[in-house]
Design an enzyme around this catalytic site. Structure first.
Site, mmCIF file in Angstrom:
data_model
loop_
_atom_site.group_PDB
_atom_site.id
_atom_site.type_symbol
_atom_site.label_atom_id
_atom_site.label_comp_id
_atom_site.label_asym_id
_atom_site.label_seq_id
_atom_site.Cartn_x
_atom_site.Cartn_y
_atom_site.Cartn_z
ATOM 1 N N ARG A 1 0.831 -1.210 0.000
ATOM 2 C CA ARG A 1 0.000 0.000 0.000
ATOM 3 C C ARG A 1 0.868 1.263 0.000
ATOM 4 O O ARG A 1 0.560 2.247 -0.666
ATOM 5 C CB ARG A 1 -0.915 -0.021 1.227
ATOM 6 C CG ARG A 1 -1.957 1.078 1.215
ATOM 7 C CD ARG A 1 -3.007 0.848 2.271
ATOM 8 N NE ARG A 1 -3.832 2.044 2.414
ATOM 9 C CZ ARG A 1 -4.123 2.632 3.566
ATOM 10 N NH1 ARG A 1 -3.657 2.132 4.691
ATOM 11 N NH2 ARG A 1 -4.877 3.710 3.605
ATOM 12 N N ASN B 1 -3.452 9.640 3.685
ATOM 13 C CA ASN B 1 -2.285 8.830 4.057
ATOM 14 C C ASN B 1 -2.139 8.609 5.561
ATOM 15 O O ASN B 1 -1.247 7.870 5.990
ATOM 16 C CB ASN B 1 -1.003 9.479 3.519
ATOM 17 C CG ASN B 1 -0.875 9.342 2.013
ATOM 18 O OD1 ASN B 1 -1.370 8.378 1.434
ATOM 19 N ND2 ASN B 1 -0.246 10.314 1.379
#
Length: 326
Positions: free
Chosen positions: A68, A100
């Site tokens: 990821r 994020n």
């Protein structure tokens, strides 16, 4: 008339030679290769393998997190390690953008460990972006996924800005048209998008990313929906609560993610969308039937992603530390 003070024009042939030499130098400088560190850091592969293996054994969620992390680094502004840079009093970096904030700490720790070991063995030689690209590939392979070649020689970005990634990363609530357009803007086809979505065969998602849809989305298997409601009941008080993306084989890289979707066992709204949209459903059905085809296409798409928007030559640097520019 006074003689011209301009220098004489060089012959045409000389101009051509000079242009060729400058182009050749630029080409050599920007070339990636599989053996990029064979002479400058012969222990690169060994150090990477040891660091990755030790980290994954002690923290089994590292693989999904690293995959990821690579995705969140590459898709917005290219694979340049800009996601690794920490914010300062003067700059809010990419890793502190809202999308994020849910990135786990283990992959960041893995990159720090690998960089530290490599700096001791080969100072100022290996880029953070190369470390991330190799780590993601090796961890996919460790969990039973496909091996693919990673070309090396990327340079690291000298900047990182949270504002630069707005609208450049997929969100679980996005409709399929939005997702297709997002990937297309970075040069990825619908099939490549579906193949890359197979990364959801490992890892987990936080309850806040899907809880609001459980009651509204009729595509959930009813028993699965009920189990998700129970698992996420306390998520407003405990935002760290999460559920595996693939409830069948969460720690194995395989094609069960695609097999789950027709059964209503997808976790995110975007997962259900892949099966329910006629543009993406044929690829879901193909990968559900044929794991080898999924592995083949995932490997190709990852190879393409890992060189997307890279910096080479003088356009980047080899950072001394992965969390700060030199």
């Amino acid at each position: 008339m006074a003689p011209s003070s301009l220098p004489p024009t060089p012959p045409f042939a000389v101009v051509i030679v000079l242009l060729f030499l400058s182009y050749a130098a630029l080409l050599c400088e920007s070339m990636l290769s599989l053996d990029y560190y064979s002479k400058t850091c012969p222990s690169f592969t060994k150090i990477m393998q040891e660091t990755i293996t030790n980290k994954q054994i002690t923290s089994p969620t590292t693989a999904a997190g690293t995959l990821r992390l690579l995705f969140h680094d590459c898709l917005p502004n290219g694979c340049d390690g800009s996601i690794l840079i920490s914010s300062t009093a003067f700059n809010k970096a990419e890793r502190d953008a809202d999308i994020n904030l849910s990135l786990p700490g283990d992959p960041f720790d893995l990159i720090v460990r690998a960089k530290t070991a490599l700096e001791l063995a080969c100072p100022n030689t290996v880029s953070c972006s190369d470390i991330l690209a190799v780590a993601a590939r090796d961890l996919v392979t460790m969990l039973g996924g496909p091996y693919y070649t990673v070309y090396l020689g990327r340079k690291d970005s000298r900047s990182s800005s949270a504002s630069s990634i707005e609208g450049k990363l997929p969100k679980p609530t996005m409709g399929m048209s939005q997702l297709i357009d997002l990937f297309a803007s970075s040069g990825f086809t619908v099939q490549e998008m579906v193949a890359l979505s197979g990364a959801h065969t490992i890892g987990f998602s936080h309850c806040k990313e899907f809880s609001s849809n459980i009651g509204n989305d009729t595509h959930y298997n009813p028993r699965f929906a009920q189990a998700l409601k129970q698992a996420c009941a306390d998520y407003p008080k405990n935002p760290t609560l999460s559920v595996f993306n693939d409830i069948m084989t969460p720690n194995k890289f395989d094609n069960l993610y695609y097999q789950n979707l027709p059964k209503g066992l997808g976790l995110l709204e975007s997962d259900h969308g892949l099966y329910n949209d006629p543009r993406t459903r044929p690829f879901v059905e193909l990968y559900a039937k044929d794991q080898n085809k999924f592995f083949q296409d995932f490997a190709k798409a990852m190879q393409k992603l890992s060189v997307y928007g890279i910096k080479t030559g003088r356009r980047g640097e080899i950072r001394h530390r992965c969390d700060a520019v030199n």
